[in-house]
Design an enzyme around this catalytic site. Structure first.
Site, PDB file in Angstrom:
ATOM      1  N   CYS A   1      17.430  -0.907  14.892  1.00 23.34           N
ATOM      2  CA  CYS A   1      17.849  -2.018  15.752  1.00 23.34           C
ATOM      3  C   CYS A   1      18.019  -3.269  14.893  1.00 23.34           C
ATOM      4  O   CYS A   1      17.910  -3.218  13.666  1.00 23.34           O
ATOM      5  CB  CYS A   1      16.851  -2.250  16.892  1.00 23.34           C
ATOM      6  SG  CYS A   1      15.233  -2.846  16.337  1.00 23.34           S
TER       7      CYS A   1
ATOM      8  N   CYS B   1      11.606  -1.494  18.883  1.00 24.28           N
ATOM      9  CA  CYS B   1      12.183  -0.257  19.409  1.00 24.28           C
ATOM     10  C   CYS B   1      11.302   0.963  19.201  1.00 24.28           C
ATOM     11  O   CYS B   1      11.559   2.020  19.770  1.00 24.28           O
ATOM     12  CB  CYS B   1      13.567  -0.014  18.788  1.00 24.28           C
ATOM     13  SG  CYS B   1      13.508   0.336  17.008  1.00 24.28           S
TER      14      CYS B   1
ATOM     15  N   CYS C   1       8.714   0.023  14.021  1.00 25.13           N
ATOM     16  CA  CYS C   1       9.293  -1.206  14.550  1.00 25.13           C
ATOM     17  C   CYS C   1       8.596  -1.555  15.863  1.00 25.13           C
ATOM     18  O   CYS C   1       8.511  -0.720  16.774  1.00 25.13           O
ATOM     19  CB  CYS C   1      10.797  -1.045  14.752  1.00 25.13           C
ATOM     20  SG  CYS C   1      11.589  -2.490  15.498  1.00 25.13           S
TER      21      CYS C   1
ATOM     22  N   GLU D   1      -7.246  -2.024  12.614  1.00 21.25           N
ATOM     23  CA  GLU D   1      -7.029  -0.676  12.092  1.00 21.25           C
ATOM     24  C   GLU D   1      -8.360  -0.056  11.674  1.00 21.25           C
ATOM     25  O   GLU D   1      -9.247  -0.738  11.162  1.00 21.25           O
ATOM     26  CB  GLU D   1      -6.090  -0.723  10.883  1.00 21.25           C
ATOM     27  CG  GLU D   1      -4.660  -1.107  11.221  1.00 21.25           C
ATOM     28  CD  GLU D   1      -3.821  -1.253   9.986  1.00 21.25           C
ATOM     29  OE1 GLU D   1      -2.771  -0.596   9.894  1.00 21.25           O
ATOM     30  OE2 GLU D   1      -4.207  -2.034   9.100  1.00 21.25           O
TER      31      GLU D   1
ATOM     32  N   ASP E   1       3.763  -8.194   8.210  1.00 20.63           N
ATOM     33  CA  ASP E   1       2.367  -8.181   8.656  1.00 20.63           C
ATOM     34  C   ASP E   1       2.268  -8.439  10.155  1.00 20.63           C
ATOM     35  O   ASP E   1       1.449  -7.810  10.848  1.00 20.63           O
ATOM     36  CB  ASP E   1       1.571  -9.226   7.884  1.00 20.63           C
ATOM     37  CG  ASP E   1       1.465  -8.895   6.402  1.00 20.63           C
ATOM     38  OD1 ASP E   1       1.522  -7.704   6.068  1.00 20.63           O
ATOM     39  OD2 ASP E   1       1.326  -9.833   5.588  1.00 20.63           O
TER      40      ASP E   1
ATOM     41  N   ASP F   1      -3.905  -7.506  11.658  1.00 22.26           N
ATOM     42  CA  ASP F   1      -3.538  -6.723  10.475  1.00 22.26           C
ATOM     43  C   ASP F   1      -4.179  -7.367   9.251  1.00 22.26           C
ATOM     44  O   ASP F   1      -4.028  -8.566   9.016  1.00 22.26           O
ATOM     45  CB  ASP F   1      -2.017  -6.672  10.306  1.00 22.26           C
ATOM     46  CG  ASP F   1      -1.613  -5.905   9.053  1.00 22.26           C
ATOM     47  OD1 ASP F   1      -1.856  -4.688   9.014  1.00 22.26           O
ATOM     48  OD2 ASP F   1      -1.076  -6.529   8.112  1.00 22.26           O
TER      49      ASP F   1
ATOM     50  N   CYS G   1      14.291  -3.561  10.717  1.00 26.81           N
ATOM     51  CA  CYS G   1      14.411  -2.240  11.319  1.00 26.81           C
ATOM     52  C   CYS G   1      15.782  -1.649  11.022  1.00 26.81           C
ATOM     53  O   CYS G   1      16.817  -2.320  11.144  1.00 26.81           O
ATOM     54  CB  CYS G   1      14.174  -2.330  12.824  1.00 26.81           C
ATOM     55  SG  CYS G   1      14.246  -0.729  13.657  1.00 26.81           S
TER      56      CYS G   1
END
Length: 397
Positions: free
Chosen positions: A354, A335, A332, A265, A361, A181, A351
């Protein structure tokens, strides 16, 4: 494989002045050729490299200063212009500015380039019409020279030698995959939790750049003092740029050496760092905030990191995969729930579905890795429809 070797040149004052003349000639040829192509396009016609090269040979009879520059450098400028226009379109190719563009020119014929090593720290290169020029032997050549590019950066001249190193592309190293990232606070965060960053400009240099900019704004345009101030700013910016280049290449080498698959990305950095545009009816808003974000993105070297990864992957046996960037920072990694409220701050991800709490990052890097593994598991080579996806079932009539 083809690779580059960059060395610091030690031109004599006469060679430096002649290099400036060659660069000016190449810049004029580029701008004239681009304007000619646009004029042809306006009336629905087309002109290519062959015709422009023929007309340039005729123009040398009327403009004697063109004959002072090596012919191959001018022809290579027209070839580069032709390639740029075919790749990006005639109207998207930019002009070469005398003030903003770095002076550069290329010698394409390897038979006219001779490289010799003089001592442990010095070598010399023979270039057409420039003669022998000494350079710092900072690394071994390691191959056969194919072409040479001379460029001025930060007030100093460099030569970039494109060499054929005789190496084949490395076989896959079989090491684990990693997601990467790219951020504005931390340059690189991996899915394994490692953070890589570096300060490219010191507080003293920041203050000095600010003072030089204030001095430049008060000086008269075209004066010698203004030119000297601009040279000082260029040297400082070149120093900062070299640190950034060193960091992104060092990081790219470590990532591709330690991992067999690097997932990043698919970001359009050029579009992301474009200036905010407005109209008279709808003026642009948040201009200063967007400008600050643009500077932060460019300061971290996002584009240079991707280029470095693609280059180093050839030697380290790694593979680079780009995945869509949508929702990677809001999803997340534990989950899979997507919620913008989970991103509490720049550094914390909590999150809402959860109990997962972690670095934002690192969480994004794990989502990037999961997307890359899903793409490679389906056999995709890029963002698009998988070739191995199961066909839809036929419904009964």
């Amino acid at each position: 494989m083809l690779t580059g070797r960059r060395y610091l040149l030690a031109f004599t004052p006469e060679q430096e002045a002649f290099a400036e003349l060659i660069a000016d000639a190449c810049r004029v040829v580029w701008n004239t050729g681009l304007e000619q192509r646009r004029a042809y396009r306006r009336r629905g016609a087309f002109i290519g490299y062959v015709e422009q090269a023929r007309q340039m040979a005729e123009a040398k009879k009327a403009f004697g200063w063109l004959t002072q520059a090596p012919s191959h450098t001018l022809q290579q400028t027209l070839r580069d212009l032709d390639k740029a226009c075919r790749t990006h379109g005639t109207w998207k190719v930019r002009w070469r500015s005398k003030r903003r563009s770095a002076p550069s020119f290329r010698f394409p014929d390897p038979r006219q380039i001779v490289v010799e090593r003089l001592s442990r720290g010095w070598g010399r290169v023979k270039l057409p019409k420039l003669g022998w020029a000494r350079f710092r032997w900072s690394r071994t050549l390691g191959g056969q020279v194919r072409n040479a590019t001379v460029v001025k950066d930060g007030g100093r001249w460099y030569i970039s030698l494109c060499v054929e190193d005789g190496l084949a592309e490395a076989a896959p190293n079989g090491r684990p995959a990693v997601g990467v990232d790219r951020g504005v606070k931390v340059a690189v965060a991996t899915s394994h939790g490692k953070m890589r960053d570096r300060r490219f400009v010191t507080p003293g240099e920041t203050l000095r750049l600010k003072r030089l900019a204030q001095r430049l704004a008060r000086q008269k345009k075209g004066s010698r003092r203004r030119a000297a101030t601009r040279a000082k700013i260029a040297r400082l910016n070149a120093r900062i740029r070299h640190r950034r280049t060193d960091f992104v290449l060092w990081t790219a080498d470590r990532l591709t050496r330690d991992h067999g698959l690097v997932v990043v990305e698919d970001l359009e950095v050029k579009s992301m760092t474009a200036a905010v545009k407005g109209t008279v009816e709808a003026p642009a808003t948040n201009v200063r905030a967007k400008a600050g974000l643009n500077r932060a993105i460019l300061a971290k070297g996002w584009g240079g990191l991707l280029t470095g990864l693609q280059h180093k992957a050839r030697y380290n046996g790694s593979r680079i995969v780009r995945v869509p960037a949508a929702y990677t920072s809001q999803r997340c990694s534990a989950c899979g729930a997507v919620d913008a409220k989970s991103r509490e701050s720049q550094a914390i991800f909590a999150c809402t579905s959860c109990a997962y709490i972690g670095n934002a990052d690192v969480n994004a890097a794990r989502n990037i890795l999961a997307a890359g593994l899903a793409v490679t598991g389906r056999g995709d080579l890029a963002v698009g429809r998988s070739a191995k996806r199961r066909p839809p079932e036929v419904q009964a009539a």
